[in-house]
Scaffold this motif. Structure first.
Motif, PDB file in Angstrom:
ATOM      1  N   GLN A 315       0.812  -1.224   0.000  1.00  0.00           N
ATOM      2  CA  GLN A 315       0.000   0.000   0.000  1.00  0.00           C
ATOM      3  C   GLN A 315       0.845   1.274   0.000  1.00  0.00           C
ATOM      4  N   ARG A 318       1.723   2.032  -3.495  1.00  0.00           N
ATOM      5  CA  ARG A 318       0.560   2.503  -4.265  1.00  0.00           C
ATOM      6  C   ARG A 318       0.218   3.953  -3.928  1.00  0.00           C
ATOM      7  N   GLU A 349      -9.800   1.892  -2.170  1.00  0.00           N
ATOM      8  CA  GLU A 349      -9.273   0.595  -2.590  1.00  0.00           C
ATOM      9  C   GLU A 349     -10.216  -0.485  -2.095  1.00  0.00           C
ATOM     10  N   GLU A 351     -10.482  -4.196  -1.088  1.00  0.00           N
ATOM     11  CA  GLU A 351      -9.572  -5.259  -0.692  1.00  0.00           C
ATOM     12  C   GLU A 351     -10.316  -6.413  -0.044  1.00  0.00           C
ATOM     13  N   TYR A 600      -8.846  -1.786  -7.694  1.00  0.00           N
ATOM     14  CA  TYR A 600      -8.742  -0.429  -7.187  1.00  0.00           C
ATOM     15  C   TYR A 600      -9.931   0.400  -7.664  1.00  0.00           C
TER      16      TYR A 600
END
Length: 624
Positions: A315, A318, A349, A351, A600
């Protein structure tokens, strides 16, 4: 992808291989590429003038309205970019040539099918307007479609014959028999359903003498698909004396291969028999290529679902990527450097949380002052861009000085991975990764042109030994989930490291991913390292490889937590139990592709990132 001749073959056996469905009240995973092509070419649209996008948008809307009327909840999965290996390049070139011919035919008043240039973008806009959930894969979507469909236990809608090969729990519905324009009513109710046909893999295998399903990926590779078209397979087919058919060459190949493969118990036995029909020279290369191609039909997202999402470890990388993609400087025009900083831009995001999906907010991070503007990055000298990349990965440049050029980025990423508190890596995990990275240098030594390299003997022995370590997949074998998760985390870090490196205009060369990481190799090495083998004993036959391994190990060691190297007291009984466990695992020999995927939220457009939002629950409602 697509297996040549397979779809027409199974349609000839429609009564044997397909069942009738009354589709309603279900989720469905849709192959987006197949759908927008079919809607474009099978809706009597005018295609000769570059695209009547309004008419196409109406067709797309009507399609999804039919689904909503039957309370069918659609999830669309779109293909992403081309695979870095360019394994589909030949197919893409062939399709480009076909498009050129079709475009020419249309231009002179003839027939032909060519998708309008912006058809995909229009399709996506309609999906957004209708609030249809969709995602974009990093590359080809087939494996993600299979994984998602099996996770939700729902059917797949596509026209791709590869879905006759994948083991789908709820089956595969071909688009050409999906009668969305012909809604029917459930008897004595006001409920609608869509008549459809569903391909049954069980019925297919039963027809061919109860063939083992695991043989089908080998069938697809031998038959030929978009990724594989080896001339050597023609040699095999000509020598194998397959049963003849009067219905054409492709039909003959499909039927003959299926009948021939049905005589074998598993892929390993069948593959060895394929190799017997080929020249001895090059057999090992063909075997490796076929095995790699067969992995395309295995599920993606292999990680321990009880552990946190493997992508969480990457992360911070990103966040820097998001900051670069915003294409804004650290201090917007008109803002004083002494002014209070504004809230950084937020990204959503999606997840995995255990086996569910959750949206979390992630804030973009800017790099050093005056270097966040994407358009200015190309103006920076190479050393400066290298420094920015390594700062993002929290690695000092001096650590990489002894590392070969093509391994600098993977080693930098490995250092980042080891520093993270998310990583639960053990010493044997690190050793297995680094040993796996030796494959490309060993291959280069062995195949060095010119005079025979005196180092080649030891390199060849080690290379062949590492090849033998690879753990072949056995049906029903249990996976070491913790090991799979650790390697999955590493791959997530590598993936984001590659993307950041690309955004910074590749200050470090990209590694050859086909040689860098092999899941079956690193898992097999873990088993051996846990049992009795040491890295040093493996490397003793090749001093050059041993020296390189030491460079790699020393570079990463400085970033690893101290407990990674702490000796652990272990009783004799525990040692015996551990060896017994490893021996049992060695019998079952497991492999993982550790090919985890991540979705994403769409906040910015960037071709390499999958940025479309996937929601876990979609409440279908009447369109306004």
């Amino acid at each position: 992808m697509g297996v040549r001749g397979l779809m027409s073959f199974v349609e000839d056996y429609s009564n044997e291989f397909f069942t009738d469905l009354k589709l309603r009240d279900t989720k469905i995973i849709i192959d987006g590429y197949s759908l927008f092509h079919r809607l474009c070419f099978n809706s009597n649209l005018e295609l000769r003038y570059g695209g009547d996008y309004d008419s196409f948008a109406d067709v797309v809307q009507k399609f999804f309205e039919s689904l909503f009327a039957c309370r069918i909840c659609p999830y669309v999965v779109l293909d992403g970019g081309c695979d870095i290996s360019d394994k589909k390049l030949t197919t893409l070139k062939d399709r480009a040539r076909e498009k050129i011919q079709a475009a020419h035919s249309l231009s002179v008043g003839g027939g032909g099918n060519v998708c309008p240039l912006l058809i995909r973008e229009v399709f996506i806009q309609v999906l957004i307007r209708l609030k249809v959930c969709f995602v974009q894969s990093f590359s080809e979507a087939d494996r993600d479609i299979m994984t998602l469909a099996n996770h939700w236990n729902c059917p797949v809608l596509s026209s791709d014959s590869d879905f006759c090969i994948f083991d789908l729990r709820s089956g595969f519905c071909p688009l050409n028999s999906f009668q969305w324009r012909n809604l029917n009513t459930v008897k004595n109710t006001k409920d609608y359903y869509i008549p459809a046909k569903c391909f049954s893999l069980d019925a297919f295998c039963h027809y061919f003498s109860n063939m083992n399903k695991t043989l089908l990926p080998l069938f697809a590779v031998l038959c030929g698909n978009d990724h594989v078209n080896l001339p050597i397979t023609e040699t095999f087919i000509s020598k194998a004396r397959l049963p003849l058919s009067s219905k054409g060459r492709r039909y003959h190949r499909v039927l003959g291969l299926l009948n021939w493969l049905s005589h074998f118990d598993d892929p390993a036995e069948a593959l060895e028999n394929v190799l017997k029909h080929l020249p001895r020279k090059g057999r090992e290369d063909v075997k490796e290529h076929l095995r790699t191609s067969m992995k395309e039909y295995q599920p993606s997202q292999v990680e321990n679902m009880q552990r946190p999402n493997a992508h969480r470890i990457a992360q911070p990388i990103r966040q820097i990527i998001y900051g670069l993609l915003l294409n804004t400087s650290s201090h917007p025009e008109g803002m004083s450097q002494n002014a209070a900083p504004s809230q950084p831009p937020a990204f959503n995001e999606v997840e995995r949380i255990d086996k569910n999906i959750k949206t979390s907010v992630v804030y973009a991070k800017h790099m050093l002052k005056n270097h966040s503007d994407l358009s200015k990055l190309t103006e920076l000298p190479l050393p400066r861009r290298q420094m920015l990349l390594l700062e993002a990965l929290k690695v000092k440049q001096v650590v990489l000085e002894a590392i070969p050029t093509l391994l600098k980025l993977p080693i930098a990423v490995t250092c980042y991975w080891l520093q993270s508190t998310e990583a639960k890596a053990k010493l044997h995990h690190l050793q297995a990764l680094l040993l796996g990275m030796l494959m490309e240098p060993l291959h280069a030594i062995i195949n060095c042109p010119g005079e025979e390299d005196p180092r080649a003997g030891g390199a060849k022995v080690l290379y062949e030994e590492l090849q033998r370590v690879k753990a072949p997949m056995q049906p029903g074998a249990r996976l070491d989930l913790d090991t799979a998760h650790v390697f999955c985390q590493w791959q997530c870090c590598l993936q984001m490291g590659l993307y950041l490196n690309q955004l910074l205009c590749t200050p470090l060369p990209e590694p050859d991913l086909t040689q860098l990481y092999s899941g079956s190799l690193v898992h097999g090495l873990c088993q051996q390292l846990l049992a009795s083998t040491s890295a040093e004993s493996l490397l003793s036959v090749c001093p050059e490889a041993k020296q390189l391994y030491e460079h790699l190990f020393n570079a990463t060691r400085s970033y690893a937590p101290a407990e990674l190297f702490a000796p652990k007291a272990q009783s004799n009984s525990n040692k015996r139990r551990q060896k017994k466990k490893v021996a049992s695992q060695s019998k079952n020999k497991v492999v993982t592709t550790s090919d985890s995927r991540h979705w994403y939220d769409r906040s910015n457009r960037f071709g390499l990132l999958m940025v479309e939002c996937l929601e876990e629950h979609l409440e279908t409602s009447e369109l306004e």
